[in-house]
Design a protein around this motif. Structure first.
Motif, PDB file in Angstrom:
ATOM      1  N   THR A 118       0.658  -1.502  -0.373  1.00 50.87           N
ATOM      2  CA  THR A 118      -0.037  -0.196   0.308  1.00 50.87           C
ATOM      3  C   THR A 118       1.013   1.224   0.152  1.00 50.87           C
ATOM      4  OG1 THR A 118      -1.666  -0.567   1.213  1.00 50.87           O
ATOM      5  CG2 THR A 118      -1.312   1.111   1.398  1.00 50.87           C
ATOM      6  N   SER A 119       2.038   1.297   0.978  1.00 49.50           N
ATOM      7  CA  SER A 119       2.976   2.650   0.970  1.00 49.50           C
ATOM      8  C   SER A 119       3.471   2.215  -0.436  1.00 49.50           C
ATOM      9  CB  SER A 119       3.882   2.183   1.658  1.00 49.50           C
ATOM     10  OG  SER A 119       3.083   2.240   3.316  1.00 49.50           O
ATOM     11  N   ASN A 120       3.962   1.692  -1.055  1.00 45.47           N
ATOM     12  CA  ASN A 120       4.634   1.627  -2.107  1.00 45.47           C
ATOM     13  C   ASN A 120       3.653   1.856  -3.402  1.00 45.47           C
ATOM     14  OD1 ASN A 120       6.444   0.371  -1.630  1.00 45.47           O
ATOM     15  ND2 ASN A 120       6.432  -1.602  -2.098  1.00 45.47           N
ATOM     16  N   MET A 121       2.475   1.455  -2.874  1.00 45.26           N
ATOM     17  CA  MET A 121       1.630   2.159  -4.111  1.00 45.26           C
ATOM     18  C   MET A 121       1.084   3.540  -4.024  1.00 45.26           C
ATOM     19  SD  MET A 121      -2.556   1.058  -5.160  1.00 45.26           S
ATOM     20  CE  MET A 121      -3.014   1.913  -3.054  1.00 45.26           C
ATOM     21  N   ILE A 122       0.999   4.631  -2.776  1.00 47.04           N
ATOM     22  CA  ILE A 122       0.323   5.446  -2.418  1.00 47.04           C
ATOM     23  C   ILE A 122       1.830   6.842  -3.275  1.00 47.04           C
ATOM     24  CG2 ILE A 122       0.496   7.255  -0.310  1.00 47.04           C
ATOM     25  CD1 ILE A 122      -0.791   4.881   1.098  1.00 47.04           C
ATOM     26  N   ARG A 123       2.994   5.751  -2.887  1.00 48.76           N
ATOM     27  CA  ARG A 123       4.291   7.046  -3.785  1.00 48.76           C
ATOM     28  C   ARG A 123       3.971   6.452  -4.792  1.00 48.76           C
ATOM     29  NH1 ARG A 123       7.759   3.437  -0.988  1.00 48.76           N
ATOM     30  NH2 ARG A 123       7.405   4.514   0.824  1.00 48.76           N
ATOM     31  N   ASP A 124       3.779   6.053  -5.642  1.00 48.76           N
ATOM     32  CA  ASP A 124       4.049   5.508  -6.895  1.00 48.76           C
ATOM     33  C   ASP A 124       1.774   6.668  -7.438  1.00 48.76           C
ATOM     34  OD1 ASP A 124       5.886   3.269  -7.314  1.00 48.76           O
ATOM     35  OD2 ASP A 124       4.190   2.350  -7.348  1.00 48.76           O
ATOM     36  N   GLN A 125       1.667   7.014  -6.991  1.00 48.69           N
ATOM     37  CA  GLN A 125       0.493   7.736  -6.694  1.00 48.69           C
ATOM     38  C   GLN A 125       1.119   8.622  -6.854  1.00 48.69           C
ATOM     39  OE1 GLN A 125      -3.102   6.672  -5.201  1.00 48.69           O
ATOM     40  NE2 GLN A 125      -3.816   3.903  -6.017  1.00 48.69           N
ATOM     41  N   ILE A 126       1.282   9.104  -6.122  1.00 47.92           N
ATOM     42  CA  ILE A 126       1.266  10.825  -6.112  1.00 47.92           C
ATOM     43  C   ILE A 126       3.084  10.917  -6.695  1.00 47.92           C
ATOM     44  CG2 ILE A 126       3.194  12.555  -4.383  1.00 47.92           C
ATOM     45  CD1 ILE A 126       0.067  11.530  -2.923  1.00 47.92           C
ATOM     46  N   ALA A 127       3.846  10.020  -7.717  1.00 45.47           N
ATOM     47  CA  ALA A 127       4.763  10.327  -8.258  1.00 45.47           C
ATOM     48  C   ALA A 127       4.355  10.582  -9.584  1.00 45.47           C
ATOM     49  CB  ALA A 127       6.099   9.133  -8.545  1.00 45.47           C
ATOM     50  N   LYS A 128       2.871   9.710  -9.765  1.00 42.46           N
ATOM     51  CA  LYS A 128       2.566  10.154 -11.406  1.00 42.46           C
ATOM     52  C   LYS A 128       1.684  11.936 -10.975  1.00 42.46           C
ATOM     53  CE  LYS A 128       0.895   5.069 -11.672  1.00 42.46           C
ATOM     54  NZ  LYS A 128      -0.537   4.289 -11.883  1.00 42.46           N
ATOM     55  N   LEU A 129       1.298  12.162 -10.323  1.00 45.89           N
ATOM     56  CA  LEU A 129       0.550  13.330 -10.360  1.00 45.89           C
ATOM     57  C   LEU A 129       2.163  14.544 -10.860  1.00 45.89           C
ATOM     58  CD1 LEU A 129      -1.271  13.330  -6.737  1.00 45.89           C
ATOM     59  CD2 LEU A 129      -1.817  12.997  -9.897  1.00 45.89           C
ATOM     60  N   GLY A 130       3.420  13.952 -10.717  1.00 44.03           N
ATOM     61  CA  GLY A 130       4.479  14.766 -11.170  1.00 44.03           C
ATOM     62  C   GLY A 130       5.457  15.044  -9.569  1.00 44.03           C
ATOM     63  N   THR A 131       6.816  15.859  -9.482  1.00 46.65           N
ATOM     64  CA  THR A 131       6.642  15.561  -8.972  1.00 46.65           C
ATOM     65  C   THR A 131       7.420  16.751  -8.144  1.00 46.65           C
ATOM     66  OG1 THR A 131       9.824  15.807 -10.574  1.00 46.65           O
ATOM     67  CG2 THR A 131       8.829  13.241 -10.099  1.00 46.65           C
ATOM     68  N   ASN A 132       8.146  16.660  -6.925  1.00 46.94           N
ATOM     69  CA  ASN A 132       8.813  17.998  -6.256  1.00 46.94           C
ATOM     70  C   ASN A 132       6.999  19.471  -6.262  1.00 46.94           C
ATOM     71  OD1 ASN A 132      10.914  16.914  -6.325  1.00 46.94           O
ATOM     72  ND2 ASN A 132      11.602  17.962  -7.853  1.00 46.94           N
ATOM     73  N   VAL A 133       5.795  18.645  -6.433  1.00 47.30           N
ATOM     74  CA  VAL A 133       4.432  19.647  -6.304  1.00 47.30           C
ATOM     75  C   VAL A 133       4.092  20.085  -5.815  1.00 47.30           C
ATOM     76  CG1 VAL A 133       2.276  19.457  -8.307  1.00 47.30           C
ATOM     77  CG2 VAL A 133       4.344  18.359  -8.890  1.00 47.30           C
ATOM     78  N   LEU A 134       3.230  21.553  -5.892  1.00 47.15           N
ATOM     79  CA  LEU A 134       2.541  21.988  -4.778  1.00 47.15           C
ATOM     80  C   LEU A 134       1.596  22.503  -5.661  1.00 47.15           C
ATOM     81  CD1 LEU A 134       5.606  23.106  -3.836  1.00 47.15           C
ATOM     82  CD2 LEU A 134       4.992  23.397  -2.400  1.00 47.15           C
ATOM     83  N   THR A 135       0.066  22.278  -4.968  1.00 45.43           N
ATOM     84  CA  THR A 135      -0.606  23.221  -6.117  1.00 45.43           C
ATOM     85  C   THR A 135      -1.556  23.508  -4.411  1.00 45.43           C
ATOM     86  OG1 THR A 135      -1.451  21.094  -6.320  1.00 45.43           O
ATOM     87  CG2 THR A 135      -2.463  22.173  -6.467  1.00 45.43           C
ATOM     88  N   VAL A 136      -1.731  25.198  -5.869  1.00 45.30           N
ATOM     89  CA  VAL A 136      -2.753  26.145  -4.674  1.00 45.30           C
ATOM     90  C   VAL A 136      -3.956  26.190  -5.330  1.00 45.30           C
ATOM     91  CG1 VAL A 136      -2.641  28.803  -4.545  1.00 45.30           C
ATOM     92  CG2 VAL A 136      -0.008  27.854  -4.696  1.00 45.30           C
ATOM     93  N   ASN A 137      -4.489  26.303  -4.507  1.00 50.68           N
ATOM     94  CA  ASN A 137      -5.972  25.989  -4.364  1.00 50.68           C
ATOM     95  C   ASN A 137      -7.032  27.538  -4.042  1.00 50.68           C
ATOM     96  OD1 ASN A 137      -6.381  23.361  -5.613  1.00 50.68           O
ATOM     97  ND2 ASN A 137      -5.831  22.579  -3.985  1.00 50.68           N
ATOM     98  N   ILE A 158      -4.887  -7.947  -3.916  1.00 50.41           N
ATOM     99  CA  ILE A 158      -5.488  -8.435  -2.795  1.00 50.41           C
ATOM    100  C   ILE A 158      -5.693  -7.010  -2.892  1.00 50.41           C
ATOM    101  CG2 ILE A 158      -5.740  -8.283  -0.459  1.00 50.41           C
ATOM    102  CD1 ILE A 158      -3.704 -10.319  -0.063  1.00 50.41           C
ATOM    103  N   ALA A 159      -7.281  -6.376  -3.588  1.00 45.27           N
ATOM    104  CA  ALA A 159      -8.025  -4.812  -3.253  1.00 45.27           C
ATOM    105  C   ALA A 159      -7.341  -3.943  -4.411  1.00 45.27           C
ATOM    106  CB  ALA A 159      -8.714  -4.671  -2.096  1.00 45.27           C
ATOM    107  N   GLY A 160      -6.522  -4.524  -5.585  1.00 48.26           N
ATOM    108  CA  GLY A 160      -5.921  -3.847  -5.916  1.00 48.26           C
ATOM    109  C   GLY A 160      -4.141  -3.608  -5.798  1.00 48.26           C
ATOM    110  N   ILE A 161      -3.743  -3.863  -4.277  1.00 51.35           N
ATOM    111  CA  ILE A 161      -2.692  -4.186  -3.930  1.00 51.35           C
ATOM    112  C   ILE A 161      -1.579  -5.106  -4.358  1.00 51.35           C
ATOM    113  CG2 ILE A 161      -1.299  -3.143  -1.897  1.00 51.35           C
ATOM    114  CD1 ILE A 161      -3.879  -1.700  -0.887  1.00 51.35           C
ATOM    115  N   ARG A 162      -0.443  -4.926  -4.809  1.00 49.69           N
ATOM    116  CA  ARG A 162       0.484  -5.436  -4.933  1.00 49.69           C
ATOM    117  C   ARG A 162       1.113  -5.879  -3.391  1.00 49.69           C
ATOM    118  NH1 ARG A 162       0.515  -9.992  -7.776  1.00 49.69           N
ATOM    119  NH2 ARG A 162       3.250 -11.173  -8.195  1.00 49.69           N
ATOM    120  N   PRO A 163       0.947  -6.939  -2.480  1.00 48.02           N
ATOM    121  CA  PRO A 163       1.758  -7.134  -1.327  1.00 48.02           C
ATOM    122  C   PRO A 163       3.088  -7.209  -1.919  1.00 48.02           C
ATOM    123  CG  PRO A 163      -0.536  -8.671  -1.910  1.00 48.02           C
ATOM    124  CD  PRO A 163      -0.615  -8.003  -2.793  1.00 48.02           C
ATOM    125  N   GLU A 164       4.027  -7.172  -0.746  1.00 47.09           N
ATOM    126  CA  GLU A 164       5.500  -6.839  -0.862  1.00 47.09           C
ATOM    127  C   GLU A 164       5.960  -6.989   0.797  1.00 47.09           C
ATOM    128  OE1 GLU A 164       9.415  -3.994  -0.838  1.00 47.09           O
ATOM    129  OE2 GLU A 164       7.776  -3.898  -2.787  1.00 47.09           O
TER     130      GLU A 164
END
Length: 409
Positions: free
Chosen positions: A44-63, A363-369
């Protein structure tokens, strides 16, 4: 003495095979559950890290901040409703100042059109996210093309679109053939100049379900001219200066909007902080689940002690005979302690194998490691259970007087 103890222990285990199997079951379940849950947590931690990386590197969003009642998401709670000031193109451009914001690499304006449907011939697709932005957005968010090209500065004001992979697949079986074709977006014709490479689905969110047009074109075709931006994407120069970049954004926008940290009308989302928070939450849940699984190990250990006590009772006469012909207290302790150890370690080995087997499935879309340290820990825990819960029955057996043991019926 150890060889003899192992021989006696194996003899005792094989004499009651079904009981021995049932005794190890609690340990098997506990060990396999701990390994699997920790593997799912790591996955799960790896998946979250990958998902964040897909959104861009070193990114900040102003809303823009959402103000309701006396609270504002841009700053601390305040007694009065925060007046909302729109994010503007001038705000975005001010963040590119190399003097005031030396840690910011680039920025991009973003406006979002709602309820856009793409049509090509008889094929239609309801686009999840239709964005008006600038060419710098693609570099910030790590988007690349699989066919055609990305938007460039010459596209400003032109009816051109770059389609996400999910949109393109719904409109044409061969996405590369879309380049150069005219696609209708809410009844307005756009020329497809590129198709984005797939990033892959991230849980319920599909980053490929997008359509991107020039910022000025989105104003002209979808939102109408408005100074307001949906958000501003900002890329820091490196991961090490994310905090400094965020502080620079806040200093610039605080001055432009005449606000303070207590009543900001905007919010800055730092992806490093999002990743840290998500990872910490995942780790906490994993530890809690593993603690629950660990309870079964405790139950399994109690089961081992219970069966060993039954074994001591059943073999009282055997113990008496062994002591009568010269077996020492240490011999008796070793015999039953080794038997407890063998049962526990066998259960641990089987549990490890089952844990590996369960972790080989998604498992539930998560690849266990599987974490290798959990395997060694499982072996040590199994041995520890055998020692801790085997000592009392072994001592009880060793304390029997030969004459009392021989009289036992």
């Amino acid at each position: 003495m150890i060889t003899e103890a192992v021989r006696f222990a194996l003899s005792g285990i094989s004499a009651n095979k079904m009981r021995s199997v049932l005794t190890t079951l609690g340990i098997v379940i506990g060990i396999s559950a701990v390994i699997t849950l920790l593997a799912v947590g790591a996955g799960t931690s790896n998946m979250i890290r990958d998902q964040i990386a897909k959104l861009g590197t070193n990114v900040l969003t102003v809303n823009r901040a959402v103000s309701t009642g006396g609270r504002s998401t841009g700053g601390s709670a305040t007694g009065a409703r925060t007046q909302s000031t729109n994010l503007t193109l001038a705000d975005q451009q001010s963040l590119n100042d190399p003097v005031l914001a030396p840690d910011i690499a680039t920025t991009a304006p973003v406006i979002q059109a709602q309820s856009v449907t793409a049509t090509l011939g008889s094929s239609t697709h309801s686009v999840a996210s239709t964005l008006g932005t600038s060419p710098s957005y693609f570099g910030i968010t790590n988007f690349t093309v699989s066919a055609g090209r990305l938007l460039d500065d010459g596209d400003s004001g032109q009816a051109v679109v770059v389609l996400g992979n999910s949109v393109a697949i719904d409109l044409a079986s061969n996405v590369s053939t879309l380049v150069g074709q005219t696609v209708s977006l809410n009844g307005q014709n756009f020329t497809v100049v590129g198709v984005l490479a797939s990033k892959g689905t991230s849980g319920l969110n599909d980053p490929d379900d997008v359509a991107m047009v020039p910022y000025t074109t989105a104003q002209d075709k979808f939102t109408g001219y408005s100074p307001s931006l949906s958000s501003i994407q900002v890329q820091a120069k490196s991961a090490d200066v994310m905090t400094q970049a965020q502080n620079e954004i806040q200093q610039i926008l605080d001055a432009r909007h005449n606000v303070t940290s207590a009543n900001r009308d905007y919010q800055v989302r730092n992806q490093a902080q999002v990743l840290s928070t998500a990872t910490t939450t995942t780790q906490t849940l994993t530890i809690l689940l593993s603690a629950v699984a660990g309870i079964s190990l405790l139950v399994g250990g109690i089961g081992v002690m219970n069966i060993m006590l039954v074994t001591v009772t059943e073999r009282t006469r055997e113990i008496g005979i062994r002591k009568a012909i010269g077996a020492t207290r240490g011999n008796i302790v070793m015999q039953f302690l080794v038997e407890s150890l063998i049962i526990s370690i066998l259960g641990g080995i089987v549990g490890i194998l089952i844990g590996f087997g369960a972790s080989s499935f998604t498992i539930a879309g998560i690849r266990p490691e599987v974490q290798w340290w959990t395997v060694w820990l499982s072996v040590l825990v199994s041995a520890g259970i055998g020692l801790v819960f085997g000592i009392y029955p072994a001592n009880k057996a060793a304390k029997l007087r030969p004459i009392d043991a021989l009289r036992y019926e």
